[in-house]
Design a protein around this motif. Sequence first.
Motif, PDB file in Angstrom:
ATOM      1  N   LEU A 120      20.730 -48.595  48.872  1.00 13.81           N
ATOM      2  CA  LEU A 120      20.544 -49.405  47.667  1.00 13.81           C
ATOM      3  C   LEU A 120      19.068 -49.625  47.334  1.00 13.81           C
ATOM      4  O   LEU A 120      18.633 -49.397  46.215  1.00 13.81           O
ATOM      5  N   TYR A 121      18.272 -50.051  48.344  1.00 13.20           N
ATOM      6  CA  TYR A 121      16.875 -50.398  48.070  1.00 13.20           C
ATOM      7  C   TYR A 121      15.922 -49.214  48.205  1.00 13.20           C
ATOM      8  O   TYR A 121      14.727 -49.357  47.982  1.00 13.20           O
ATOM      9  N   VAL A 122      16.450 -48.063  48.589  1.00  9.34           N
ATOM     10  CA  VAL A 122      15.600 -46.883  48.605  1.00  9.34           C
ATOM     11  C   VAL A 122      15.718 -46.178  47.251  1.00  9.34           C
ATOM     12  O   VAL A 122      14.832 -45.467  46.818  1.00  9.34           O
ATOM     13  N   GLU A 123      16.843 -46.419  46.575  1.00  9.12           N
ATOM     14  CA  GLU A 123      17.054 -45.785  45.277  1.00  9.12           C
ATOM     15  C   GLU A 123      16.484 -46.617  44.145  1.00  9.12           C
ATOM     16  O   GLU A 123      16.161 -46.113  43.087  1.00  9.12           O
ATOM     17  N   ASP A 124      16.399 -47.908  44.368  1.00 12.15           N
ATOM     18  CA  ASP A 124      15.981 -48.820  43.305  1.00 12.15           C
ATOM     19  C   ASP A 124      15.253 -49.987  43.970  1.00 12.15           C
ATOM     20  O   ASP A 124      15.757 -50.518  44.963  1.00 12.15           O
ATOM     21  N   GLU A 125      14.105 -50.379  43.446  1.00 12.25           N
ATOM     22  CA  GLU A 125      13.355 -51.443  44.109  1.00 12.25           C
ATOM     23  C   GLU A 125      14.147 -52.749  44.129  1.00 12.25           C
ATOM     24  O   GLU A 125      14.082 -53.529  45.083  1.00 12.25           O
TER      25      GLU A 125
END
Length: 329
Positions: A120-125
């Motif tokens: 989740l947080y690697v694809e979108d900040e």
Amino acid sequence: MQTSQPPMPRYLKEDELSQECTTLLSTLPAERGWVCSAFYNYQGFWHNARQLQGVLSCQKHFQAQDTDILLVTTPKSGTTWLKAILFTLVNRIRFPPTQDDHPLLSNNPHMLVPFLELKLYVEDESPDLSSFVSPRLFSTHLPYVSLPKSVHDSQCKLVYLCRNPKDTFISLWAFTNKLRLQEMGTNSLEQVFDKFCKGVSLYGPFWDHMLGYWQESLKNPEKIYFLTYEEMKEQPSLHLRKLADFLGCPFSSKEEEENVVESILKICSFDNLSNLKVNKEGKLPSGENNSAFFRKGEVGDWKNYLTTEMVERLEKICEEKLHGLGLKF
Ligand code: A3P
């Protein structure tokens, strides 16, 4: 003959980094990685570059809710299995485990319970998590010291899973070799064993990862349920019932009569999951073959690979680092 190979998952990319991450990386101790060119030591643990960016975003933006459930694991300790079990357990009213169209039959467990910092947080900040229904179920490999502040501040619950380091190592060695691009060749067992023993592995040192959660689980058993792969293999029904109690969704006597515990374990079993079409032929959006998450699923496979010297070295580490604190494998 060249076989087709999936692209590197995003968390293994080493480019397209934010300025914040690039600046931080330049200040961190680095070592050669197992798949990526380098590992970076952040807050005492080793990370790949792009994945560390996910860690930073997650620490900054993830807002835990009181009803959230976080599955925390060391890599290759049985995350896929526990994702399946927790998903089936907490959603058993919405999706009865004997249902013909149960989501697990057509989705890899990693699609049902996403990783925070690796997906989740690697694809979108700052991803939009509003579509997740309560209780939200996420997973992470983050060490205790690196958890986002909101995890501590909220009443969310943590299920922690780890595994005998000898089997974890073999599983990790096999898995990371599948992730390496063909032109990189494979890592020899000896090369990466030495790194593993020095703590230089993804989210390593494994002993500090385990100890962080072990000690907190002793202090706060209402917040953290500490479990090993071996315990789950040996007494699956017992631990499934305990997990249900811990998560506040105990099995009713009607469910006991209907053998719901056994149905959950059956749908989540290695044999069932590894033989599903989705897990034999499917891929994650990040490119990994779903089949890579199902190898043997056994306790003690290390016996087929490790030399006596390797076993002694790893057991000595466990003795020194873990046993004194009551953690035995
Ligand atoms: P092996 O490589 O020893 O076979 P993770 O999910 O954390 O990546 O861990 C992967 C390990 O869990 C692999 O171990 C895999 O075979 C095993 N595994 C996957 N699904 C399982 C299941 N349903 N039951 C037991 N083990 C499972």
